[in-house]
Design an enzyme around this catalytic site. Structure first.
Site, short mmCIF file in Angstrom:
data_model
loop_
_atom_site.label_atom_id
_atom_site.label_comp_id
_atom_site.label_asym_id
_atom_site.label_seq_id
_atom_site.Cartn_x
_atom_site.Cartn_y
_atom_site.Cartn_z
N GLU A 24 0.86 -1.18 0.00
CA GLU A 24 0.00 0.00 0.00
C GLU A 24 0.89 1.23 0.00
O GLU A 24 1.60 1.47 0.98
CB GLU A 24 -0.88 0.06 1.25
CG GLU A 24 -2.02 -0.91 1.33
CD GLU A 24 -2.87 -0.64 2.57
OE1 GLU A 24 -3.01 0.55 2.96
OE2 GLU A 24 -3.36 -1.61 3.16
N ASP A 46 -6.40 7.04 10.59
CA ASP A 46 -5.06 6.66 11.03
C ASP A 46 -4.72 7.24 12.39
O ASP A 46 -5.15 8.34 12.75
CB ASP A 46 -4.02 7.11 10.00
CG ASP A 46 -4.11 6.28 8.74
OD1 ASP A 46 -3.99 5.05 8.84
OD2 ASP A 46 -4.29 6.86 7.65
#
Length: 246
Positions: free
Chosen positions: A34, A45
């Site tokens: 990724e 996140d």
């Protein structure tokens, strides 16, 4: 064999390092990469990846850097773009799809694009043969999971818990796994909070793991040289790949 997907932040500390790290991770047994697109408000996140995002932006990251890195690594390791929808919307989904097709990028991971809104773009993704990875979570009902996964491509991203990446939390995932398995043969990977301590346990019942914060934490260590960072991240990747396949 269970798969290992690695997240790294594109352009931190610089784009040449990103290329070197990506190729080293391939040698370390990482199956898919990724490439994180730095964004100022990465809502899914935790503080580790958020810090790397902000540092990459401060260093002058541009979408052109993502494209340059992708052109070099996508022919050598299965590459996905992971980012928030704002940059895709701003430049145009078609722009990114055309570039991804040209470079051989195999999929997009956009955590803040809900399934219902993603449906608007599915035809364009399918025409290019590029996956728009679907998410399932412990908070999803069996009925919603059935709807989400019925046309899922490449793999399904199972969120290990409600919250942000990098946390040390756990929730019962058996009902989610059973609901997914009842409706699709698409591989199921688990992410959020997966590291060298938890990978073996979290890999049970799924086809692979997605690791991000554990790698990015090493990226942020200012006392390490770039080569030391690559060595440590590669060693960690090998260890995790071995653990999930024991």
């Amino acid at each position: 064999m269970k798969k290992l997907v690695a997240y790294i932040t594109t352009g931190y500390p610089d784009k040449n390092f990103t290329v070197d790290l990506a190729l080293a991770l391939k040698e370390a047994g990482v199956d898919s990469l990724e490439l994180g697109i730095p964004f100022s408000d990465p809502v899914a996140d935790g503080p580790v990846i958020e810090a790397a995002n902000l540092l990459a932006l401060q260093n002058g990251f541009k979408i052109a850097d993502l494209l340059e890195v992708s052109a070099q690594i996508a022919p050598k390791i299965d590459t996905l773009w992971m980012g928030y929808f704002n940059p895709f919307y701003h430049r145009g989904v078609d722009f990114f799809l055309n570039k991804a097709e040209a470079f051989g990028v195999s999929g997009f991971i956009i955590p803040d694009l809900p399934h219902e809104e993603a449906a608007t773009y599915k035809e364009a993704f399918n025409e290019k043969g590029i996956a728009l990875v679907e998410f399932v979570a412990p908070t999803d009902s069996p009925e919603r999971i059935a709807e989400i996964v019925k046309d899922a491509k490449k793999f399904i991203y199972m969120v290990a818990y409600a919250g942000i990446t990098g946390s040390d939390r756990s929730e019962s995932l058996e009902p989610v796994i059973e609901a997914v398995r009842a409706h699709t043969d698409t591989p199921l990977y688990i992410g959020f909070g997966v590291d060298e301590k938890s990978a073996k346990e979290k890999a049970k019942g799924v086809d692979g793991v997605i690791v991000g914060s554990a790698f990015v934490r090493i990226l942020l260590k200012e006392n390490l040289t770039n080569s030391q960072k690559i060595d440590k991240i590669s060693t960690l990747a090998r260890s995790i790949k071995e653990q999930i396949n024991e």
